[in-house]
Design an enzyme around this catalytic site. Sequence first.
Site, PDB file in Angstrom:
ATOM      1  N   LYS B  76       6.370 -55.547   5.416  1.00  0.00           N
ATOM      2  CA  LYS B  76       5.918 -54.944   6.671  1.00  0.00           C
ATOM      3  C   LYS B  76       7.137 -54.663   7.547  1.00  0.00           C
ATOM      4  CE  LYS B  76       2.518 -55.748  10.386  1.00  0.00           C
ATOM      5  NZ  LYS B  76       1.483 -56.661  10.891  1.00  0.00           N
ATOM      6  N   SER B 151      -3.016 -54.729  11.731  1.00  0.00           N
ATOM      7  CA  SER B 151      -1.868 -53.860  11.823  1.00  0.00           C
ATOM      8  C   SER B 151      -1.059 -53.773  10.529  1.00  0.00           C
ATOM      9  CB  SER B 151      -0.946 -54.360  12.937  1.00  0.00           C
ATOM     10  OG  SER B 151      -0.412 -55.636  12.602  1.00  0.00           O
ATOM     11  N   SER B 175      -4.502 -59.464  11.448  1.00  0.00           N
ATOM     12  CA  SER B 175      -3.805 -58.310  10.878  1.00  0.00           C
ATOM     13  C   SER B 175      -3.404 -58.430   9.409  1.00  0.00           C
ATOM     14  CB  SER B 175      -2.557 -57.982  11.707  1.00  0.00           C
ATOM     15  OG  SER B 175      -2.935 -57.380  12.916  1.00  0.00           O
TER      16      SER B 175
END
Lengths: 95, 483
Positions: B76, B151, B175
């Site tokens: 990420k 996210s 998330s």
Amino acid sequence: MAFDRSDVEKIAHLARIAIREDEIPATTAKLSGILGLIDQMQAVDTTGIEPLAHPLETTQRLRPDSVTEQNQRDAYQAIAPATEAGLYLVPKVIE
Amino acid sequence: MHEKTLAELSQALRSKAISSVELTQHYLKRIEQFDGALNSYITVTPELALEQARTADARIAAGDAGPLTGIALAHKDLFCTQGVRTSCGSKMLDNFIAPYESTVTQRFIDAGTVMLGKTNMDEFAMGSSNESSFYGPVRNPWNSEHVPGGSSGGSAAAVAARLCAAATGTDTGGSIRQPAGFTALTGLKPTYGRVSRWGMIAYASSLDQGGPMARNAEDCALLLQAMAGFDPKDSTSVDAPVPDYSASLNDSLKGLRIGLPKEYFSAGLDSATAAAIETAVQQFQALGAEIKEISLPNAELAIPAYYVIAPAEASSNLSRFDGVRFGYRCDNPADLTDLYTRSRGEGFGAEVKRRILVGTYALSAGYYDAYYLKAQKIRRLIKNDFMAAYEQVDAILCPTSPTPAFRIGEKIDDPVSLYLTDIYTITANLAGVPGIALPAGFANGLPIGMQLLGPYFSEARLLNIAHQYQQHTDWHTRAPAGY
């Protein structure tokens, strides 16, 4: 309580965030909606409840008061937009 | 090759059936072929990946390989990676090349993994749909008209579409678990403090926690093994022994007590999701678990408390992005205030600005007690609910989201509606307890997720429960058509 234009302008100033004039009505409406959501908390009686800041309720660890970092100025300044003589250059502004 | 799980690839690499260079090239080709439509990567790093793959192959040849050596992962884009752009999905950090490596990514480097690139994400991890990235929305590989969740939606889409073997994510309000649920993956949010936050760009420091996103629980166990552990560089890292997460995967579930919180099965829950959870309950009973109804009476307060605490912490954490120190800077500032306000006004997207404004308001003079302090007291009530529940049960079973993945654009103009999609995940972040999301079925071709929550540091048990479920179901083995 709902936000109005002056509330949004005041908070935006405190947060140092510029909001364009044309964005203010929508921002005001959306922030008012969010405030309505979070205001649900006010219906709960929390008298005598201790606030919880850290899930595990641990305290900050201490370490010996000694220098552990190496000098990494060159590495950090290599990614800076502008430097001179080992210093960061920032825009010239007049207060 | 991409059909294999991480555990299967690990075997193939160590038996030299494939090389890490071959595996890496295979995934790089797939990224080139498919990612244009998905937008799951912000940055692809082919040269670095192939260099790491060659190093991994040398380690394997020298007999110095661990279970993850040579495995191709994606990270990420909020984990700082030395020499590689770390944008956090924001225009503010579009040109930021981190000069250091986060602890999590360093541990993966030490384990010999290959980094294919950095995955797309909601800006500064603020979002539940992956529509707020400066780099555009990510599409769900199960149906490109739908969101992948946020996210960590880029990581979710990349793993689901087999554009990497597994990926890292972070979970502040769900998330990891929500996008895992939307894309038929297994994702684990560890106990707060179990995984180092050093080098993770902070959103809400008392809630953020990194974790693995993979195809199944067995793969998550391998990834968590590399990620977990004390880090002296992170003052919130917990100094506690790390168990062998793979060793207990096959433990029996006989006698396991699973709680169903009645508040999580009320109005607002999609009927197909409720039915999938009911089927999963029957599966757990068949495996020897005892099911009990429990109560988390303050669960409905989680969203209001979260949307005070997280924005308040965000307003503080994001104050460092001021146009001076690093990141985006506006042109021709008139004075210092103009430099700050325009840099932040132009550099941050709408959702980030909204949350900073809410946080600034909650912390401002006259409102602190009514909002921030009140929210922290409610946080205590939510933690107390979990502690009472874990006196009765070993784990809690519930949905990850009220519905399967919604359509792109459906909720983007209504932040309150979007925030409510995290209603089942946020409590775990406020209490700091671990949770694992795993696929439990499908509705209209879209995955349905469920989650298991456990007491502090029960990750091994959660992985064991999820693995046993996956030994008797096949939801986690299904792949989106065309990938």
